[in-house]
Design an enzyme around this catalytic site. Structure first.
Site, PDB file in Angstrom:
ATOM      1  N   CYS A 380    -111.452  74.614 -18.503  1.00 18.60           N
ATOM      2  CA  CYS A 380    -111.016  74.967 -19.853  1.00 18.60           C
ATOM      3  C   CYS A 380    -110.700  76.474 -19.923  1.00 18.60           C
ATOM      4  CB  CYS A 380    -112.065  74.537 -20.880  1.00 18.60           C
ATOM      5  SG  CYS A 380    -111.405  74.422 -22.570  1.00 18.60           S
ATOM      6  N   HIS A 519    -112.345  68.817 -19.361  1.00 18.75           N
ATOM      7  CA  HIS A 519    -113.755  68.937 -18.975  1.00 18.75           C
ATOM      8  C   HIS A 519    -114.169  67.779 -18.064  1.00 18.75           C
ATOM      9  CE1 HIS A 519    -114.987  72.279 -21.633  1.00 18.75           C
ATOM     10  NE2 HIS A 519    -113.974  71.860 -22.370  1.00 18.75           N
ATOM     11  N   GLU A 521    -116.584  67.503 -16.074  1.00 20.95           N
ATOM     12  CA  GLU A 521    -118.031  67.304 -15.977  1.00 20.95           C
ATOM     13  C   GLU A 521    -118.523  66.198 -16.901  1.00 20.95           C
ATOM     14  OE1 GLU A 521    -117.544  70.528 -19.198  1.00 20.95           O
ATOM     15  OE2 GLU A 521    -116.543  69.885 -17.352  1.00 20.95           O
TER      16      GLU A 521
END
Length: 547
Positions: A380, A519, A521
């Site tokens: 990001c 993102h 993750e």
């Protein structure tokens, strides 16, 4: 129709209700049942999207664009079930819904009260999708006795009464403190917590007792006697070496069997725990170690980057190495040379964030990773800092910056390679935003498609040219700078399907340098590590062999 397990907490917060809920969900799955997990938070914010990460930890984002509590990340990581907007609600959202209905006249002129209007709204939320799964696990945030949590406790009490007998049970998580001076585990806080719970009409069926010491048989019997539960339903929850040991640890303690017994499910299907046995083996038997620096803004609170830390651990599992993370405040590099701080690491990660503070330090960390050929992953804002660093230091745009940090872009005092996104496409609809809009829920949120460049490093990592990833941001890299940056070697290797929004950048002449606008993750799991984190740690592992 689903069976409901309501998970409450007592004595103190942060005992691990979310982890216990997630572990229980994974154990029920291991026995062949389908599950969904929900979080009911008593705070008055509509959602955690506008909260400081220092206040509440990370904001977890779902595929359908909800900004939720970080516990939903635990739920997904342990069960693999993608969370939805309907899996997280706060008092703020409940009251907002009730007041909207009142303004529309839906209550036909009645006086609006906590009971029944607020509690009915909570019960309606709990009921969503109840025919879709075998078990619905609902965690109530905070602790019993909190004044803001009372409507939720009353709602689940009513809900259990409304359902047929045996369709709802209550699981209560408490603390057994160890008093060193007397050498005893004390049960009185648990007794008082259960007493408080019973005073509002809820009798726990199962007690989960957190302690850093084993529970002696005598104390277990005492808890069962004074809290009116069976001894077999007093479940020990000792401290663990890794959260990924939780499913196996809770199974050894009999939590899943206690839940099935409480529902009268006999005979209970035998569990298949092979996935969690493999996860535990990878956690506890690594074949090496890599050191990763996370250069961020919220490093004082690790929960601010919870999903990133877990995704790095998953990448380590995939490569059979232990990932040692060190958190570095980006502002340090605005005063000091980053080299002495970063030379000892095998890889560098710059995560997301909001606001200008620390960004110049992040840019210096990016420059170090690029020039020293250290594996780099920018997420990001970390991708945007990589683009600004390339524009300034390689493409000659010395005034390159972001509209997020300098609102004089219109006067051309700097080159806005990062701009405020005012319009984009979501599900074939155009969404428009302005800088004057409310902050909450107005970003580009949720899952979006991206197309990867054939032959790029990132396409090789994913093994496909078409991906879906979750976003949470309101600023984007301006596509008009693509040609100038690609001329100096920064490849725009992932774009939105319409080609307007850069999703991924990478350096062609670097061993491993990838920045992503999304993102990744948020989609990583211990039994299914995200491809980017898996390959990032592989690159770090290769670097460690060269040192």
């Amino acid at each position: 129709m689903a069976r409901f397990v309501f998970i409450t907490g007592g004595v103190v917060s942060s005992l691990g209700k979310g982890l216990a809920s997630a572990a229980l969900g994974s154990l029920l799955q291991a026995r062949g049942f389908s599950v969904r997990l929900r979080k009911l938070d008593p705070y008055l914010n509509v959602d955690p999207g506008t909260m400081s990460p220092f206040e509440h930890g990370e904001v977890f984002v779902t595929d359908d664009g909800a900004e939720t509590d970080l516990d939903l990340g635990h739920y997904e990581r342990f069960t693999g079930v993608a969370a939805r907007k309907t899996d997280s609600v706060s008092s703020g959202r409940i009251y907002s819904n009730v007041l909207e209905k009142e303004r529309r006249g839906d209550y036909l002129g009645k006086t609006i009260q906590v009971i029944p209007h607020v509690t009915n709204e909570i019960k309606d939320f709990i009921s969503i999708g109840e025919d879709e799964v075998d078990f619905m696990l609902c965690e109530i945030g905070g602790t019993v006795g909190d004044i803001e949590g009372l409507p939720f406790f009353e709602a689940i009490r009513q809900f259990a009464q409304d359902k047929p007998r045996g369709q709802c049970i209550f699981m209560h998580l408490t603390l057994l403190p160890w008093i060193g001076a007397s050498g005893e585990l004390k049960t009185k806080p648990t007794q008082h917590s259960v007493k408080e719970l019973r005073s509002i009409g809820i009798a726990p069926d199962i007690l989960v007792c957190r302690s850093d010491k084993p529970i002696p048989e005598k104390e277990r019997e005492k808890i069962a006697l004074f809290c009116n539960v069976r001894k077999e339903d007093v479940i020990a929850a000792p401290d663990l070496r890794s959260i990924y040991e939780a499913p196996l640890a809770y199974h050894r303690e009999g939590l899943d069997q206690a839940v099935l017994d409480a529902f009268g499910i006999h005979p209970a299907p035998a569990p298949n725990l092979s996935i969690w046995e493999d996860v535990a083996d990878r956690v506890f038997n690594p074949e090496g170690e890599v050191r990763v620096a996370i250069v961020g803004k919220y490093t004082q609170l690790e929960d601010a980057y919870k999903s990133i830390a877990e995704a790095l651990t998953h990448g380590g599992m995939a490569n059979r190495v232990r990932v040692k993370i060190e958190w570095i405040d980006a502002e340090i590099f605005e005063r000091e040379d980053p080299a002495p701080h970063l030379e000892r690491f095998h890889a560098i990660l710059v995560p997301g964030g909001f606001g200008e503070r620390g960004t110049e330090g992040k840019i210096k960390a990016v420059e170090f990773a690029r020039t020293r050929k250290v594996p780099y992953l920018g997420i990001c804002l970390g991708m945007q800092m990589a683009v600004i660093e390339a524009a300034r230091n390689v493409a000659g745009m010395t005034t390159a910056g972001s509209e997020e940090f300098d609102h004089e872009a219109g006067e051309k005092r700097f080159e806005p390679v990062i701009f405020h996104l005012k319009e984009w496409i979501k599900d074939n609809e155009t969404i428009a935003r302005t800088v004057l809009d409310d902050k909450g829920g107005t970003m580009r949120l949720g899952e979006y498609d991206a197309t990867l460049t054939e032959g790029s490093n990132v396409a090789s990592v994913y093994g496909t040219r078409h991906i879906k990833e979750r976003h949470r941001h309101r600023y984007e890299v301006d596509i008009k700078y693509r040609e100038a940056l690609e001329k100096v070697g920064l490849c725009f290797s992932g774009l939105s399907p319409d080609g307007r929004l850069p999703e991924i950048v990478e350096w062609k002449d670097h061993p491993w340098f990838i920045g992503v606008q999304f993102h990744p993750e948020l989609k990583s799991k211990p039994f299914a590590p995200h491809p980017l984190f898996r390959d990032f740690i592989r690159a770090a592992k290769d670097t460690s062999r060269l040192v």
